[in-house]
Design an enzyme around this catalytic site. Sequence first.
Site, PDB file in Angstrom:
ATOM      1  CG  ASP A  90      -0.497   0.023   2.656  1.00  0.00           C
ATOM      2  OD1 ASP A  90       0.848   0.195   2.703  1.00  0.00           O
ATOM      3  OD2 ASP A  90      -1.173   0.208   3.499  1.00  0.00           O
ATOM      4  CB  CYS A 136       0.904  -2.581   4.486  1.00  0.00           C
ATOM      5  SG  CYS A 136       0.542  -3.804   5.998  1.00  0.00           S
ATOM      6  CB  THR A 188       1.634  -3.067  11.257  1.00  0.00           C
ATOM      7  OG1 THR A 188       0.657  -3.380  10.627  1.00  0.00           O
ATOM      8  CG2 THR A 188       1.226  -1.749  11.821  1.00  0.00           C
ATOM      9  N   GLY A 221      -1.879  -5.793   8.001  1.00  0.00           N
ATOM     10  CA  GLY A 221      -3.036  -5.745   7.040  1.00  0.00           C
ATOM     11  C   GLY A 221      -2.796  -6.702   6.096  1.00  0.00           C
ATOM     12  CG  MET A 222       0.055  -5.960   2.958  1.00  0.00           C
ATOM     13  SD  MET A 222      -0.581  -6.218   1.567  1.00  0.00           S
ATOM     14  CE  MET A 222      -0.161  -5.236   0.283  1.00  0.00           C
ATOM     15  CG  HIS A 248      10.994 -23.550  11.475  1.00  0.00           C
ATOM     16  ND1 HIS A 248      10.998 -23.244  12.661  1.00  0.00           N
ATOM     17  CD2 HIS A 248      12.002 -24.109  10.958  1.00  0.00           C
ATOM     18  CE1 HIS A 248      12.085 -23.814  13.146  1.00  0.00           C
ATOM     19  NE2 HIS A 248      12.766 -24.347  12.053  1.00  0.00           N
ATOM     20  NE  ARG A 250      11.150 -29.800  15.008  1.00  0.00           N
ATOM     21  CZ  ARG A 250      12.348 -29.787  14.538  1.00  0.00           C
ATOM     22  NH1 ARG A 250      13.132 -30.759  13.868  1.00  0.00           N
ATOM     23  NH2 ARG A 250      13.365 -28.544  14.920  1.00  0.00           N
ATOM     24  CG  HIS A 251      10.009 -27.612  10.593  1.00  0.00           C
ATOM     25  ND1 HIS A 251       9.494 -26.991  11.807  1.00  0.00           N
ATOM     26  CD2 HIS A 251      11.234 -27.892  10.852  1.00  0.00           C
ATOM     27  CE1 HIS A 251      10.535 -27.000  12.558  1.00  0.00           C
ATOM     28  NE2 HIS A 251      11.531 -27.343  11.912  1.00  0.00           N
TER      29      HIS A 251
HETATM   30  C1  RB5 Z   1      -1.801   2.495   6.543  1.00  0.00           C
HETATM   31  O1  RB5 Z   1      -1.958   3.878   7.232  1.00  0.00           O
HETATM   32  C2  RB5 Z   1      -1.550   1.216   7.419  1.00  0.00           C
HETATM   33  O2  RB5 Z   1      -2.741   1.380   8.124  1.00  0.00           O
HETATM   34  C3  RB5 Z   1      -1.398   0.140   6.720  1.00  0.00           C
HETATM   35  O3  RB5 Z   1      -0.313   0.435   6.044  1.00  0.00           O
HETATM   36  C4  RB5 Z   1      -0.888  -1.090   7.516  1.00  0.00           C
HETATM   37  O4  RB5 Z   1      -0.261  -0.853   8.460  1.00  0.00           O
HETATM   38  C5  RB5 Z   1      -2.268  -1.818   8.082  1.00  0.00           C
HETATM   39  O5  RB5 Z   1      -2.101  -3.033   8.552  1.00  0.00           O
END
Ligand code: RB5
Length: 143
Positions: A8, A65, A67, A70-71, A98, A132-133
């Site tokens: 994103d 993205c 954090t 979200g992806m 793994h 095992r993995h």
């Molecule tokens: C975008 O502001 C942020 O929410 C997105 O990049 C991501 O971190 C969502 O999980």
Amino acid sequence: MKIGVAGDHAGYEYKNRLAELLTKKGHDVADYGTYSEVSCDYPDYAHALAEAVLRKEVDLGIALCGTGNGMAITLNKHKGIRAGLAWNSEIGRLVKAHNDANVLVLPARFISYQMATRIVNTWLSTPVEEGRHQRRRDKIDIQ
Ligand code: RB5
């Protein structure tokens, strides 16, 4: 290797830089967006990348993205996608060895670009561990 990338707006810069780096290293890179820094919705790009991996249009995917969550959450809605979030190279190694992650997810707002390249290089060069993995991976999908 054919590698799909997606991100994103928060992942846009690292996605482009990683795509360029991977191309220089001889990989065939397909970019599933986003294509500008304009604020956008990460699921649009996560679904496009997941579908490309499942159609075998690409061998592996890299998603970014802010954090990474979200992806990862969106990618993992697709049966057959094993998207793993990594924020250092040891996790990049383990998510391949793994979990056989077929999509590597990076938290672009929380790691340096140098760390992103280290994680990608480690993940790409690490072999998948069997035994095992594999038994554990076989239990991931809900029938
Ligand atoms: C975008 O502001 C942020 O929410 C997105 O990049 C991501 O971190 C969502 O999980």
